[in-house]
Design a protein around this motif. Structure first.
Motif, short mmCIF file in Angstrom:
data_model
loop_
_atom_site.label_atom_id
_atom_site.label_comp_id
_atom_site.label_asym_id
_atom_site.label_seq_id
_atom_site.Cartn_x
_atom_site.Cartn_y
_atom_site.Cartn_z
N GLU A 258 6.34 -10.69 24.17
CA GLU A 258 5.91 -11.51 22.88
C GLU A 258 6.69 -12.75 22.65
O GLU A 258 6.20 -13.97 22.42
CB GLU A 258 5.90 -10.80 21.31
CG GLU A 258 5.11 -9.50 21.28
CD GLU A 258 5.54 -8.42 22.13
OE1 GLU A 258 4.81 -7.28 22.16
OE2 GLU A 258 6.72 -8.46 22.70
N ARG A 259 8.05 -12.61 22.92
CA ARG A 259 9.07 -13.86 22.87
C ARG A 259 8.55 -14.67 23.82
O ARG A 259 8.65 -16.07 23.93
CB ARG A 259 10.46 -13.25 22.85
CG ARG A 259 10.85 -12.45 21.45
CD ARG A 259 12.27 -12.29 21.40
NE ARG A 259 12.65 -11.54 20.13
CZ ARG A 259 13.80 -11.36 19.70
NH1 ARG A 259 14.83 -11.74 20.55
NH2 ARG A 259 14.03 -10.92 18.49
N LYS A 262 5.71 -16.75 23.12
CA LYS A 262 5.89 -17.89 22.26
C LYS A 262 6.60 -19.10 22.54
O LYS A 262 6.32 -20.27 22.34
CB LYS A 262 6.68 -17.27 21.01
CG LYS A 262 7.00 -18.31 19.80
CD LYS A 262 7.48 -17.62 18.62
CE LYS A 262 7.48 -18.54 17.48
NZ LYS A 262 8.02 -18.08 16.22
N GLN A 266 5.16 -22.68 23.26
CA GLN A 266 6.09 -24.05 22.70
C GLN A 266 6.19 -25.11 23.68
O GLN A 266 6.13 -26.20 23.52
CB GLN A 266 7.40 -23.61 22.09
CG GLN A 266 8.19 -24.63 21.71
CD GLN A 266 9.77 -24.21 21.57
OE1 GLN A 266 10.18 -23.22 22.14
NE2 GLN A 266 10.62 -24.95 20.80
#
Length: 312
Positions: A258-259, A262, A266
């Motif tokens: 999940e990180r 993200k 970005q």
């Protein structure tokens, strides 16, 4: 009988009227006072992502920003002793160190820029003069700082803040080596061995959870149980190898997909899987020159250990 005039009446009227949405200006002749004080640094603007020659830059409120790169002297448009930066909040304050001399100054960032991918900051001519930069492009270190209000006040009015102590030669050697290491090498010399990860970054930027490896992450490590993410990573890997280009910018590796998702979103990158880790990558690129802006973008976002390497 005339009542005595009250000097506090305009302020009281302002306070009372505020509850009814009525705009009352208590001292119209003094509306510039707040703009000359600390309030002039607010509101702070982050801004939306933007593109420069095909490279997307994403502004972020990064408190511990610290990068080396090149400064461009912008002859027009910048107020005295100010600068322009692609990703830091506006306004904010940075120390700029000339890597040839160690001279260090503090300036106020007021604009987005420079609108080229090979420079990390633009300096007003007066800031370049204070820094001792006599040419249009100079190697620098840029570090975000929080100077005292007396220095902020000087910079807001176009006056120079006191110079910092010169950076010692021992640190300058480290910074010059860091700049040389991040300068893209010819494609034949780019190492594909190590997975490089970032040090803890700032607000809104996830730091990598694994330390830099001395070799490739083993594909024999257990895979995460989430089949859908494994399939998605495999699909992304196929997309990468299917496009033109053999080089990628390795941003970071994460144990939590999940990180990784993200950070990839970005930076407009993609996620691939390597054993138990999820790698964020930008590219692919045809050569190191094409990859250079993406490398600078990753480091500007806080991933100072990002590297160019071969796609595998």
């Amino acid at each position: 009988m005339r009542l005595p005039a009250s000097r506090t009446l305009p302020v009281a009227a302002l306070l009372l009227a505020g509850g009814y949405g009525i705009a009352v200006e208590a001292h119209p002749e003094r509306t510039d006072v707040a703009q000359a004080g600390p309030a002039a640094d607010y509101p702070v603007t982050i801004g939306d992502p933007f593109d420069i020659e095909g490279v997307r830059w994403t502004p972020v409120d990064q408190l511990n920003y610290d990068a080396v790169g090149y400064a461009k002297v912008q002859q027009e448009g910048l107020p005295p002793l100010t600068g322009a930066h692609k990703t830091l909040p506006l306004p904010s304050y940075v120390e700029v160190t000339a890597l040839d001399s160690g001279r260090t100054i503090v300036i106020r960032l007021v604009e987005r820029g420079p609108m080229v991918n090979d420079s990390v900051i633009a300096l007003a001519p007066s800031a370049a003069e204070q820094l001792g930069v006599a040419k249009d492009r100079a190697a620098v270190r840029v570090r975000r700082v929080n100077p005292p209000e007396v220095e902020r006040s000087r910079l807001r009015t176009g006056e120079a803040a006191p110079r910092r102590m010169d950076t010692p030669e021992s640190l300058l050697k480290v910074l010059r080596r860091k700049l040389a290491d991040q300068t893209p090498k010819p494609a034949a010399n780019v190492s594909s061995a190590a997975v490089q990860t970032s040090k803890p970054a700032a607000i809104g930027v996830y730091a990598a959870e694994v330390k830099a490896s001395s070799g490739p992450i083993s594909s024999a490590a257990p895979l995460p149980p989430t089949v859908s993410r494994t399939q998605a990573a495999a699909s992304a890997e196929r997309q990468v190898t299917g496009r033109n280009g053999t080089l990628v910018v390795q941003v970071a590796a994460f144990s939590a997909p999940e990180r990784a998702d993200k950070v990839a979103k970005q930076l407009d990158g993609h996620v691939t899987q390597a054993g138990r880790y999820w790698r964020v990558r930008l590219g692919p690129f045809i050569d190191s020159g094409e990859a250079a802006p993406a490398l600078e973008k990753a480091r500007a976002a806080g991933y100072s250990d990002a590297r160019i390497q071969r796609a595998d």
